[in-house]
Scaffold this motif. Sequence first.
Motif, PDB file in Angstrom:
ATOM      1  N   ASP A 251       1.086  -1.617  -0.042  1.00 16.54           N
ATOM      2  CA  ASP A 251       0.097  -0.042  -0.032  1.00 16.54           C
ATOM      3  C   ASP A 251       0.757   1.472   0.418  1.00 16.54           C
ATOM      4  N   LEU A 252       0.703   2.852  -0.306  1.00 18.28           N
ATOM      5  CA  LEU A 252       0.708   3.833  -0.990  1.00 18.28           C
ATOM      6  C   LEU A 252       1.509   4.126   1.158  1.00 18.28           C
ATOM      7  N   ARG A 253       2.419   4.989   0.593  1.00 12.44           N
ATOM      8  CA  ARG A 253       2.095   5.307   2.359  1.00 12.44           C
ATOM      9  C   ARG A 253       3.398   6.427   2.494  1.00 12.44           C
ATOM     10  N   ALA A 254       2.423   7.324   1.669  1.00 12.68           N
ATOM     11  CA  ALA A 254       3.052   9.269   0.700  1.00 12.68           C
ATOM     12  C   ALA A 254       1.803  10.385   2.131  1.00 12.68           C
ATOM     13  N   THR A 255       3.085  10.667   2.454  1.00 16.15           N
ATOM     14  CA  THR A 255       2.199  11.862   3.359  1.00 16.15           C
ATOM     15  C   THR A 255       2.179  13.206   2.715  1.00 16.15           C
ATOM     16  N   CYS A 256       2.291  13.248   1.685  1.00 16.80           N
ATOM     17  CA  CYS A 256       2.090  14.614   1.076  1.00 16.80           C
ATOM     18  C   CYS A 256       1.873  14.452  -0.777  1.00 16.80           C
ATOM     19  N   TYR A 257       0.986  15.319  -1.327  1.00 19.70           N
ATOM     20  CA  TYR A 257       0.943  14.508  -3.193  1.00 19.70           C
ATOM     21  C   TYR A 257       2.274  14.888  -3.783  1.00 19.70           C
ATOM     22  N   GLN A 258       2.260  14.396  -4.810  1.00 17.68           N
ATOM     23  CA  GLN A 258       3.787  14.655  -5.893  1.00 17.68           C
ATOM     24  C   GLN A 258       4.293  15.973  -6.060  1.00 17.68           C
ATOM     25  N   ASN A 259       3.447  17.047  -6.121  1.00 15.51           N
ATOM     26  CA  ASN A 259       3.748  18.265  -6.310  1.00 15.51           C
ATOM     27  C   ASN A 259       4.673  18.808  -4.346  1.00 15.51           C
ATOM     28  N   ASP A 267      -8.795  12.400  11.724  1.00 13.23           N
ATOM     29  CA  ASP A 267      -9.467  11.076  12.193  1.00 13.23           C
ATOM     30  C   ASP A 267     -11.342  11.015  12.360  1.00 13.23           C
ATOM     31  N   GLU A 268     -11.434  11.903  10.864  1.00 18.11           N
ATOM     32  CA  GLU A 268     -13.188  11.546  10.402  1.00 18.11           C
ATOM     33  C   GLU A 268     -13.087  11.986   9.166  1.00 18.11           C
ATOM     34  N   LEU A 269     -14.227  11.574   8.294  1.00 17.49           N
ATOM     35  CA  LEU A 269     -14.504  12.045   6.778  1.00 17.49           C
ATOM     36  C   LEU A 269     -15.094  12.880   6.609  1.00 17.49           C
ATOM     37  N   GLY A 270     -15.642  13.312   5.446  1.00 21.12           N
ATOM     38  CA  GLY A 270     -16.323  15.269   5.556  1.00 21.12           C
ATOM     39  C   GLY A 270     -15.270  15.739   5.418  1.00 21.12           C
ATOM     40  N   LYS A 271     -13.827  15.607   5.872  1.00 23.27           N
ATOM     41  CA  LYS A 271     -12.654  17.360   5.869  1.00 23.27           C
ATOM     42  C   LYS A 271     -12.282  17.008   4.827  1.00 23.27           C
ATOM     43  N   GLU A 272     -10.857  18.202   4.810  1.00 24.22           N
ATOM     44  CA  GLU A 272     -10.112  18.714   4.150  1.00 24.22           C
ATOM     45  C   GLU A 272      -9.653  16.667   3.070  1.00 24.22           C
ATOM     46  N   ALA A 273      -8.561  16.883   2.107  1.00 22.82           N
ATOM     47  CA  ALA A 273      -7.837  16.167   1.754  1.00 22.82           C
ATOM     48  C   ALA A 273      -6.991  15.681   2.535  1.00 22.82           C
ATOM     49  N   GLY A 274      -6.706  14.053   2.923  1.00 23.11           N
ATOM     50  CA  GLY A 274      -6.102  13.594   4.324  1.00 23.11           C
ATOM     51  C   GLY A 274      -6.075  12.389   4.325  1.00 23.11           C
ATOM     52  N   TYR A 275      -5.253  12.063   5.007  1.00 19.47           N
ATOM     53  CA  TYR A 275      -5.230   9.924   5.314  1.00 19.47           C
ATOM     54  C   TYR A 275      -5.250  10.115   6.759  1.00 19.47           C
ATOM     55  N   PHE A 276      -5.739   8.931   6.988  1.00 21.38           N
ATOM     56  CA  PHE A 276      -5.536   8.291   8.508  1.00 21.38           C
ATOM     57  C   PHE A 276      -4.692   6.701   7.898  1.00 21.38           C
ATOM     58  N   LYS A 277      -4.151   6.665   9.470  1.00 23.91           N
ATOM     59  CA  LYS A 277      -3.072   5.280   9.568  1.00 23.91           C
ATOM     60  C   LYS A 277      -3.122   4.787  10.982  1.00 23.91           C
ATOM     61  N   TYR A 278      -3.513   3.573  10.607  1.00 20.50           N
ATOM     62  CA  TYR A 278      -3.664   2.485  11.120  1.00 20.50           C
ATOM     63  C   TYR A 278      -2.311   1.520  11.348  1.00 20.50           C
ATOM     64  N   PHE A 283      -4.863   4.803   5.152  1.00 25.15           N
ATOM     65  CA  PHE A 283      -5.877   4.515   4.118  1.00 25.15           C
ATOM     66  C   PHE A 283      -6.349   6.701   3.931  1.00 25.15           C
ATOM     67  N   TYR A 284      -7.059   6.921   2.020  1.00 23.90           N
ATOM     68  CA  TYR A 284      -6.902   7.787   1.694  1.00 23.90           C
ATOM     69  C   TYR A 284      -8.299   8.663   1.551  1.00 23.90           C
ATOM     70  N   ASN A 285      -8.592   8.788   1.639  1.00 24.81           N
ATOM     71  CA  ASN A 285      -9.866   9.635   1.591  1.00 24.81           C
ATOM     72  C   ASN A 285     -10.433   9.838   0.013  1.00 24.81           C
ATOM     73  N   GLY A 286     -11.971  10.360  -0.362  1.00 28.18           N
ATOM     74  CA  GLY A 286     -12.272  10.350  -1.504  1.00 28.18           C
ATOM     75  C   GLY A 286     -11.786  12.001  -1.962  1.00 28.18           C
ATOM     76  N   GLU A 287     -12.010  12.632  -1.656  1.00 27.74           N
ATOM     77  CA  GLU A 287     -11.088  14.423  -1.482  1.00 27.74           C
ATOM     78  C   GLU A 287      -9.138  14.200  -1.863  1.00 27.74           C
ATOM     79  N   ALA A 288      -9.061  13.491  -1.298  1.00 27.03           N
ATOM     80  CA  ALA A 288      -7.627  13.541  -1.428  1.00 27.03           C
ATOM     81  C   ALA A 288      -6.925  12.990  -3.062  1.00 27.03           C
TER      82      ALA A 288
END
Length: 296
Positions: A251-259, A267-278, A283-288
Amino acid sequence: MRQILSLFGKWKEQDDGTLTGKEFIIIPQTHPNSNQAFTLEWNGKIYTCSMSSATVKSDTELEIRIDALQSTSKALTGIVANIKEWSFNEKATGENDYNITAVHTASFSFSTSDVYRVYYQGNPIAEVCREYLQTDDKTFGSKAIVVYPVLDNEQTDLTKGVVLQLPDKAALIHGGSVCWDTQNSSLNYTAGHSKPIEKFYIDNNKNIVFEKPATALSINVSSYTIRDLRSGILETYPIVKIGTQYWMKEDLRATCYQNRKPLSSIDELGKEAGYFKYGNVFFYNGEALLDGELAP
């Protein structure tokens, strides 16, 4: 005389950082300098180091010591092997001047990737894949180690594969031909009639051959991976071949975009583009995903 040997035992790290614990049995023999060699894998790259001259007598326990230096790029340099009476007092010196001309199937651990590439003068000319072969009618299905030629445009020719080994098969059906239809992702397989193929060569015309040619090219072999550098952090991902497609095996382990734009830890959906680490899984949300800068 050359032998392909399997090691027994488990590696044990000593206080001085050396690894010991593996052993094998060989027949009594005498060989001149550089007539015998070891093939080993380190960080996904295949190395061959020549042995100094030695006479191996019966009922004798000997130590084979391989010394090497690791550069900052995690490559080995100065590889040299030495055989002597059982002792840990001396260190061998020298450089690795033994060219790789034969690619041994037993050398591939597939620990860093399920795909390896063979290079000549920096250009890929062959590819070895650990994959699963299955025909559309399901009359044949098996794990396999397959070698394919790589074209001048660095694309693998999936229509001309040769099965080196079917690890789960004991019958004389190795050496078959593999032809993938890249449009339909279907397999045309022709069974072989040989023992497992233990090695292959690259001839002067850059063809894969299984008998040693008059002139075999000196080549390099290393695992084929995805190197993803973002904001100074390098992540290396293994590759797995599934049919005609190549996928990241982890799985991808990126904490930033290619740019280089950073991603938020959420820690919850519906916010800005981001990821949740377990644990070690991201896990990346749709905005990301929709920003289009996430994938390597």
